[in-house]
Each structure stands twice: as structure tokens, then as C-alpha cells.
Design a protein around this motif. Structure first.
Motif, PDB file in Angstrom:
ATOM      1  N   LEU A 152       0.850  -1.185   0.000  1.00  0.00           N
ATOM      2  CA  LEU A 152       0.000   0.000   0.000  1.00  0.00           C
ATOM      3  C   LEU A 152       0.887   1.236   0.000  1.00  0.00           C
ATOM      4  O   LEU A 152       2.088   1.145   0.220  1.00  0.00           O
ATOM      5  N   ASP A 153       0.273   2.383  -0.297  1.00  0.00           N
ATOM      6  CA  ASP A 153       1.051   3.621  -0.247  1.00  0.00           C
ATOM      7  C   ASP A 153       1.719   3.738   1.111  1.00  0.00           C
ATOM      8  O   ASP A 153       1.111   3.428   2.142  1.00  0.00           O
ATOM      9  N   ASP A 154       2.950   4.208   1.123  1.00  0.00           N
ATOM     10  CA  ASP A 154       3.691   4.321   2.379  1.00  0.00           C
ATOM     11  C   ASP A 154       3.335   5.576   3.163  1.00  0.00           C
ATOM     12  O   ASP A 154       3.657   5.677   4.332  1.00  0.00           O
ATOM     13  N   THR A 155       2.644   6.514   2.561  1.00  0.00           N
ATOM     14  CA  THR A 155       2.377   7.789   3.221  1.00  0.00           C
ATOM     15  C   THR A 155       0.968   7.821   3.808  1.00  0.00           C
ATOM     16  O   THR A 155      -0.014   7.661   3.091  1.00  0.00           O
ATOM     17  N   CYS A 156       0.876   8.045   5.116  1.00  0.00           N
ATOM     18  CA  CYS A 156      -0.403   8.167   5.805  1.00  0.00           C
ATOM     19  C   CYS A 156      -1.198   9.317   5.195  1.00  0.00           C
ATOM     20  O   CYS A 156      -0.650  10.398   4.963  1.00  0.00           O
ATOM     21  N   SER A 157      -2.474   9.100   4.940  1.00  0.00           N
ATOM     22  CA  SER A 157      -3.317  10.132   4.325  1.00  0.00           C
ATOM     23  C   SER A 157      -3.671  11.250   5.301  1.00  0.00           C
ATOM     24  O   SER A 157      -4.145  12.297   4.893  1.00  0.00           O
ATOM     25  N   HIS A 158      -3.404  11.058   6.573  1.00  0.00           N
ATOM     26  CA  HIS A 158      -3.729  12.090   7.566  1.00  0.00           C
ATOM     27  C   HIS A 158      -2.553  13.026   7.825  1.00  0.00           C
ATOM     28  O   HIS A 158      -2.701  14.238   7.807  1.00  0.00           O
ATOM     29  N   ALA A 159      -1.378  12.471   8.063  1.00  0.00           N
ATOM     30  CA  ALA A 159      -0.271  13.316   8.513  1.00  0.00           C
ATOM     31  C   ALA A 159       0.980  13.219   7.648  1.00  0.00           C
ATOM     32  O   ALA A 159       2.009  13.744   8.016  1.00  0.00           O
ATOM     33  N   ALA A 160       0.897  12.529   6.513  1.00  0.00           N
ATOM     34  CA  ALA A 160       2.021  12.436   5.576  1.00  0.00           C
ATOM     35  C   ALA A 160       3.304  11.918   6.219  1.00  0.00           C
ATOM     36  O   ALA A 160       4.377  12.456   6.010  1.00  0.00           O
ATOM     37  N   VAL A 161       3.186  10.865   7.019  1.00  0.00           N
ATOM     38  CA  VAL A 161       4.357  10.190   7.581  1.00  0.00           C
ATOM     39  C   VAL A 161       4.388   8.748   7.064  1.00  0.00           C
ATOM     40  O   VAL A 161       3.386   8.231   6.560  1.00  0.00           O
ATOM     41  N   SER A 162       5.521   8.102   7.218  1.00  0.00           N
ATOM     42  CA  SER A 162       5.740   6.768   6.666  1.00  0.00           C
ATOM     43  C   SER A 162       4.977   5.688   7.435  1.00  0.00           C
ATOM     44  O   SER A 162       5.193   5.495   8.631  1.00  0.00           O
ATOM     45  N   LEU A 163       4.104   4.963   6.716  1.00  0.00           N
ATOM     46  CA  LEU A 163       3.368   3.862   7.348  1.00  0.00           C
ATOM     47  C   LEU A 163       4.284   2.682   7.654  1.00  0.00           C
ATOM     48  O   LEU A 163       4.033   1.928   8.602  1.00  0.00           O
ATOM     49  N   SER A 164       5.357   2.508   6.876  1.00  0.00           N
ATOM     50  CA  SER A 164       6.244   1.364   7.095  1.00  0.00           C
ATOM     51  C   SER A 164       6.952   1.440   8.447  1.00  0.00           C
ATOM     52  O   SER A 164       7.488   0.442   8.918  1.00  0.00           O
ATOM     53  N   GLU A 165       6.920   2.604   9.087  1.00  0.00           N
ATOM     54  CA  GLU A 165       7.493   2.746  10.424  1.00  0.00           C
ATOM     55  C   GLU A 165       6.464   2.462  11.520  1.00  0.00           C
ATOM     56  O   GLU A 165       6.774   2.549  12.702  1.00  0.00           O
ATOM     57  N   GLY A 166       5.243   2.115  11.116  1.00  0.00           N
ATOM     58  CA  GLY A 166       4.162   1.889  12.063  1.00  0.00           C
ATOM     59  C   GLY A 166       4.070   0.450  12.530  1.00  0.00           C
ATOM     60  O   GLY A 166       4.938  -0.380  12.269  1.00  0.00           O
ATOM     61  N   GLU A 167       2.974   0.163  13.210  1.00  0.00           N
ATOM     62  CA  GLU A 167       2.722  -1.153  13.797  1.00  0.00           C
ATOM     63  C   GLU A 167       2.017  -2.051  12.780  1.00  0.00           C
ATOM     64  O   GLU A 167       0.925  -1.743  12.315  1.00  0.00           O
ATOM     65  N   VAL A 168       2.646  -3.179  12.432  1.00  0.00           N
ATOM     66  CA  VAL A 168       2.069  -4.141  11.504  1.00  0.00           C
ATOM     67  C   VAL A 168       1.147  -5.072  12.287  1.00  0.00           C
ATOM     68  O   VAL A 168       1.582  -5.714  13.245  1.00  0.00           O
ATOM     69  N   GLU A 169      -0.111  -5.103  11.889  1.00  0.00           N
ATOM     70  CA  GLU A 169      -1.087  -5.996  12.516  1.00  0.00           C
ATOM     71  C   GLU A 169      -1.619  -6.936  11.446  1.00  0.00           C
ATOM     72  O   GLU A 169      -1.297  -6.792  10.262  1.00  0.00           O
ATOM     73  N   ASP A 170      -2.439  -7.902  11.846  1.00  0.00           N
ATOM     74  CA  ASP A 170      -2.893  -8.906  10.886  1.00  0.00           C
ATOM     75  C   ASP A 170      -3.905  -8.376   9.877  1.00  0.00           C
ATOM     76  O   ASP A 170      -3.996  -8.892   8.773  1.00  0.00           O
ATOM     77  N   ASP A 171      -4.666  -7.342  10.225  1.00  0.00           N
ATOM     78  CA  ASP A 171      -5.692  -6.827   9.310  1.00  0.00           C
ATOM     79  C   ASP A 171      -5.350  -5.470   8.718  1.00  0.00           C
ATOM     80  O   ASP A 171      -6.036  -4.974   7.831  1.00  0.00           O
TER      81      ASP A 171
END
Length: 109
Positions: free
Chosen positions: A45-64
Motif C-alpha cells: 500500500l502507499d507508504d504515506t499516511c493520508s492524515h499526517a504524511a508520515v511513513s506507514l512502514s514505520e508503524g505497527e504491523v497488525e494482521d488486518d
């Protein structure tokens, strides 16, 4: 997205990503988050959060879905739709397939 509408591009290998885990890959003008959930399933998926324009790949990976590290918005792997606020706009998702250890992502043609 049918195969006719995408170009399949090798962007990573399974061995590049923990289980669970995520990495960011740049291709052309796209920044793509490749996430691997605890079952080992691969999502893109796009790596940039649609809310705050930060990297999603640095976030918490969950099953869903993957949760943005800054404000906690979570995005569904299947649709890119936000599952929690404060994000209200989806991110793009991309089809994936595996060829051995190679992760191929369907980039719009």
C-alpha cells in the motif's frame, strides 16, 4: 486491478521483511509500504499516511492492517480504507504475488 492494468515489478524479497514487519520501497514517483503480517501474508500500500504524511512502514504491523506511528490511524490491507481516526481518506493498495522469495507488486500501467 486486472493483470492487464498493472506491471509486475520485483520490489523486495521475503527475507528482507520480518514476520511481522514492513519496509518502504521507492519506485518511480511512488513510495510503497510492503508489509508482512504474522501469518506471513504480504501486502502493499502507499507508504504515506493520508492524515499526517508520515511513513506507514514505520508503524505497527497488525494482521488486518497497518497502524500509523504518529496518530494511530490504521489502514486495511485489502482496501486501504482507514479503520480508525484521525485519518478519513484511504491510501492506495497494490496487488502482490510471490515468485519463490521474490515479492512482486502490481504497479499501475
Amino acid at each position: 486491478m486486472s493483470d492487464a492494468n498493472v506491471e509486475w515489478v520485483k520490489l523486495a524479497q521475503l527475507s528482507d521483511i520480518g514476520t511481522p514487519g514492513a519496509i518502504k520501497v521507492d519506485i518511480d514517483d511512488l513510495q510503497i509500504c510492503i508489509a508482512r503480517d504474522s501469518a506471513g501474508d504480504v501486502h502493499a500500500l502507499d507508504d504515506t499516511c493520508s492524515h499526517a504524511a508520515v511513513s506507514l512502514s514505520e508503524g505497527e504491523v497488525e494482521d488486518d492492517g497497518i497502524e500509523c506511528w504518529l496518530h494511530g490511524s490504521k489502514f486495511a490491507y485489502a482496501t486501504g480504507e482507514p479503520m480508525s481516526l484521525p485519518a478519513t481518506q484511504p491510501v492506495n493498495v497494490y496487488p502482490t504475488k510471490l515468485e519463490g522469495d521474490d515479492i512482486l507488486v502490481g504497479i499501475p500501467a
